[in-house]
Design a protein around this motif. Structure first.
Motif, mmCIF file in Angstrom:
data_model
loop_
_atom_site.group_PDB
_atom_site.id
_atom_site.type_symbol
_atom_site.label_atom_id
_atom_site.label_comp_id
_atom_site.label_asym_id
_atom_site.label_seq_id
_atom_site.Cartn_x
_atom_site.Cartn_y
_atom_site.Cartn_z
ATOM 1 N N LEU A 66 0.852 -1.135 0.485
ATOM 2 C CA LEU A 66 0.452 -0.237 -0.346
ATOM 3 C C LEU A 66 1.006 1.429 0.241
ATOM 4 C CD1 LEU A 66 -2.599 -1.144 2.257
ATOM 5 C CD2 LEU A 66 -2.671 -1.077 0.030
ATOM 6 N N GLN A 125 4.129 1.101 -1.516
ATOM 7 C CA GLN A 125 4.454 1.457 -2.657
ATOM 8 C C GLN A 125 3.643 2.425 -3.667
ATOM 9 O OE1 GLN A 125 5.745 -2.820 -3.276
ATOM 10 N NE2 GLN A 125 7.897 -2.388 -2.242
ATOM 11 N N ALA A 126 2.188 2.126 -3.331
ATOM 12 C CA ALA A 126 1.129 1.804 -4.219
ATOM 13 C C ALA A 126 0.873 3.380 -3.883
ATOM 14 C CB ALA A 126 0.215 1.498 -4.135
ATOM 15 N N ALA A 127 1.057 4.747 -3.542
ATOM 16 C CA ALA A 127 0.873 5.625 -2.854
ATOM 17 C C ALA A 127 2.328 5.896 -2.832
ATOM 18 C CB ALA A 127 0.521 5.372 -1.083
ATOM 19 N N LEU A 128 3.169 5.566 -2.527
ATOM 20 C CA LEU A 128 4.599 6.203 -3.768
ATOM 21 C C LEU A 128 4.116 6.456 -5.631
ATOM 22 C CD1 LEU A 128 7.288 4.898 -1.673
ATOM 23 C CD2 LEU A 128 6.697 7.000 -2.392
ATOM 24 N N THR A 129 4.081 5.134 -6.587
ATOM 25 C CA THR A 129 3.601 5.225 -7.561
ATOM 26 C C THR A 129 3.145 6.240 -7.649
ATOM 27 O OG1 THR A 129 2.244 3.838 -7.888
ATOM 28 C CG2 THR A 129 4.448 2.677 -7.990
ATOM 29 N N LEU A 130 2.188 6.653 -7.031
ATOM 30 C CA LEU A 130 0.489 7.819 -7.513
ATOM 31 C C LEU A 130 0.967 8.741 -6.915
ATOM 32 C CD1 LEU A 130 -2.501 5.044 -6.419
ATOM 33 C CD2 LEU A 130 -1.886 6.233 -8.040
ATOM 34 N N GLY A 131 1.996 9.544 -6.566
ATOM 35 C CA GLY A 131 2.866 10.537 -6.547
ATOM 36 C C GLY A 131 3.104 11.103 -5.238
ATOM 37 N N ALA A 132 2.994 10.001 -4.229
ATOM 38 C CA ALA A 132 3.318 10.565 -2.926
ATOM 39 C C ALA A 132 4.405 10.875 -2.266
ATOM 40 C CB ALA A 132 2.166 10.085 -2.157
ATOM 41 N N GLN A 164 4.035 12.344 2.911
ATOM 42 C CA GLN A 164 2.937 11.786 2.909
ATOM 43 C C GLN A 164 2.350 10.521 3.045
ATOM 44 O OE1 GLN A 164 2.991 13.646 -1.019
ATOM 45 N NE2 GLN A 164 1.979 15.319 -0.587
ATOM 46 N N VAL A 165 2.831 9.554 2.526
ATOM 47 C CA VAL A 165 2.303 8.045 1.785
ATOM 48 C C VAL A 165 2.604 7.413 3.913
ATOM 49 C CG1 VAL A 165 3.806 5.960 1.754
ATOM 50 C CG2 VAL A 165 4.390 7.425 0.383
ATOM 51 N N ILE A 218 -1.160 6.878 4.744
ATOM 52 C CA ILE A 218 -1.678 5.747 4.501
ATOM 53 C C ILE A 218 -0.433 4.824 5.541
ATOM 54 C CG2 ILE A 218 -1.026 3.086 3.223
ATOM 55 C CD1 ILE A 218 -2.609 5.817 1.634
#
Lengths: 353, 262
Positions: free
Chosen positions: B166, B168-175, B179-180, B184
């Motif tokens: 989760l 990692q997903a946030a990182l790829t979405l630009g966080a 912010q992650v 998250i």
């Protein structure tokens, strides 16, 4: 254009070595390989979650090898979807937009548009944990596409969905690609590759062993591994699929020949393939509707571990695997005329989506 | 055969139930005895005793402030322990559990040396003309020392339960990593963190051994009860102890209730 240039990564139990390929704008690039071949690791390196030991990633001329994951203009859809369980459907889709500090009005508008596009409009207030598998998949896709990435990375997006959903999602991916989004799709399923790919890269033991258009890769596998893995040397594009009263489906081959098969004919275009072992060679034609017979001349014979591979030129190349006894009995040698017969039930139809 | 099995099963259950009841009784009986033995009138009288109220209030607010203040560096530490691998990580995990196994009088002596006029922290504060000994700050240090493991361990377990995917997903979405963490990791580990905070608060509030050495005055509730017991005896200490017990229970149960509800 994305250039993957000699990317290597060494892990304690696995190594990715000098992987090089190019993906052009609007390509549908399929990374095909068995599990453990390194394709998911490669995808993580492209997405920026894992740093390579050496090599470069160039995106439209810029070196993005060490750029942070969120600054690459790439979106990744994970196999397990990675939806945020503490956020609603709306908040999941809005997540990347909020990070970009858009106005709440613009975010609302864009989330509603995406929800409409992915048939999620009536689910926006729901908890993501309460959704069905297909709904979750659509939310994850909408969230990934919300920031309008130039390249969409897909990690086995179809492995956990049932057959009907499979076709729906394939159609969705195809349409996303047609609207201009470049897609790099990782899979172990060569049928997915045949259905969707404009280019295929085959991975094996951490190396990219062959890259090319699907027809080229499947018909001219450069190694035994590729041939065995794809298993589709007899692989032809067909059109005009129709069902006859005898219950069989017929389609037109490249040179106008017809091929018969059993399948659910939802799509009118696609590909047929049949295993080499299913091709029976004979000197006389059999006339039965449930058997496809192609006539041609033998052009090549290759010794294999179990028998011989005979290549028959019927206008298109048909590959047959025969035993040494058959080879001798039929007196097969280059130049002789033969009939290659394949039962309709050995022919697989793969729709082109 | 089956009947015999069932019989064995119920005998087994009977033994289990008896042993469990014994343990529960052992915990509840002394507390219940104290309630029964204290006349209602005396409780009311104690509840209006300003010294008692002051010390209970001191215990509550210092314990609460300690938990909240120390959470700021403790939660990131828990996150590091959950997410990063580094040499000597096991040693650090061991150090965090140390306060649980050290006798609390030892903790008190060690901290006293640290914050007394010739100690490291004491000297530093002395330079600014601030005395630490005998202040709520000194009490907070003692409370924090013995109660931090509860927060750190609970928060670390909470972070461990958040799938890395989760983040990692946030990182790829630009966080960004910040912010992650805030959008998250922290919200998803929140329940464990709050449980840890409640446990830390409860443990800090009930601390006696370390606090009594480091700060006899101002008196926290546990020291006040001890003081009354040594000066005037059991009968005089009991109502104050009971009142502190009731207040602790109310605070503890309501905090648990609200943290579970979230």
């Amino acid at each position: 254009m994305l250039v993957v240039d000699q990317i290597s990564k060494h892990l304690p139990t696995f190594s990715l070595s000098e992987v090089t390929f190019k993906v052009s704008q609007a390509d549908y690039f399929m990374l095909l390989g068995p599990s453990g071949s390194g394709k998911s690791l490669l995808l993580q390196i492209i997405s920026g979650l894992v740093k390579p030991d050496s090599g470069r990633l160039l995106f439209n001329g810029y070196d993005i090898t060490y750029a942070p994951a969120g600054k690459r203009d790439l979106g990744i859809l994970f196999q397990d979807l990675a939806l945020f369980p503490h956020l609603s459907v709306y908040d999941n889709i809005a997540y990347p937009l909020r990070l970009r500090k858009y106005s709440s009005f613009a975010i609302k508008q864009w989330v509603f548009d995406l929800a409409e596009q992915f048939s999620l409009s009536n689910l926006l207030d729901q908890d993501v944990t309460s959704l069905s598998g297909g709904e979750k998949q659509r939310v994850a896709l909408a969230r990934t596409l919300a920031s309008k990435p130039s390249i969409l990375l897909l990690d086995e997006p179809l492995s956990a969905v049932d057959a009907q959903l499979h076709l729906d999602i394939m159609a969705m991916l195809r349409s996303i690609n047609r609207y201009g989004t470049t897609i790099i799709h990782v899979t172990h399923n060569f049928e997915e590759a045949i259905s969707l790919a404009s280019k295929v890269g085959v991975m094996h033991h951490g190396q990219l062993v062959q890259v090319g258009e699907p027809v080229e890769v499947f018909q001219n596998p450069r190694s035994e591994f590729v041939a065995k893995f794809t298993g589709a040397k007899n692989f032809f594009r067909v059109k005009g699929v129709h069902t006859n009263p005898d219950g069989l489906n017929y389609a037109e081959m490249p040179l106008g020949e017809t091929v018969a098969f059993y399948a659910n004919p939802v799509y009118s275009n696609g590909f047929v393939c049949f295993p080499e072992e299913s091709v029976v060679l004979s000197t006389q034609a059999e006339n039965q509707s449930a058997i496809n017979v192609f006539s041609g001349r033998v052009i090549d014979i290759f010794a294999q571990r179990f028998g011989f591979e005979v290549v028959v030129d019927c206008g298109f190349k048909v590959f047959a695997l025969v035993t040494k006894e058959s080879l001798e009995k039929l007196n097969i040698s280059p130049g002789i005329k033969l009939f290659a017969a394949v039962k309709a039930n050995a022919v697989r139809f793969i729709p082109e989506i | 055969m089956i009947k015999q099995g069932v019989n064995n099963f119920s005998t087994f259950h009977l033994v289990l139930t008896l042993l469990a009841a014994f343990i529960l009784l052992f915990i509840v009986a002394p507390l219940l005895g104290m309630i029964i033995n204290t006349p209602f009138k005396t409780i009311i009288a104690t509840a209006t005793d300003s010294q008692v109220l002051k010390s209970i209030w001191l215990s509550i607010w210092v314990a609460m402030a300690t938990s909240l203040l120390f959470a700021i560096p403790a939660i990131p530490l828990a996150y590091i322990l959950a997410r990063c691998n580094f040499p000597l990580k096991n040693l650090i995990n061991g150090i965090i559990d140390l306060p649980v196994v050290i006798p609390h009088s030892v903790v008190g002596i060690a901290l006293l040396g640290f914050i007394a006029g010739d100690g490291l922290l004491g000297k530093t504060f002395d330079a600014f003309g601030i005395k630490l000994l005998g202040t709520p700050f000194a009490i907070a240090l003692a409370m924090a020392f013995v109660s931090l493991p509860f927060l750190i361990n609970s928060a670390r377990d909470g972070f461990l339960q958040v799938p890395e995917r989760l983040e990692q997903a946030a990182l790829t979405l630009g966080a960004s990593p910040f912010q992650v963490f805030f959008t998250i990791s922290l919200p998803l580990a929140w329940r464990s963190i709050v449980t840890g905070l409640v446990m830390m608060f409860a443990r800090g509030m009930s601390e006696f051994g370390a606090v009594v050495i480091i700060a006899y005055h101002p008196m926290v509730a546990s020291v006040m009860i001890y003081d009354r017991f040594t000066a005037f005896g059991l009968k005089y200490a009991q109502p104050a102890a009971l009142l502190f017990l009731l207040v602790s229970l109310v605070v503890f149960i309501s905090l648990r209730f609200f943290s579970q509800k979230r």
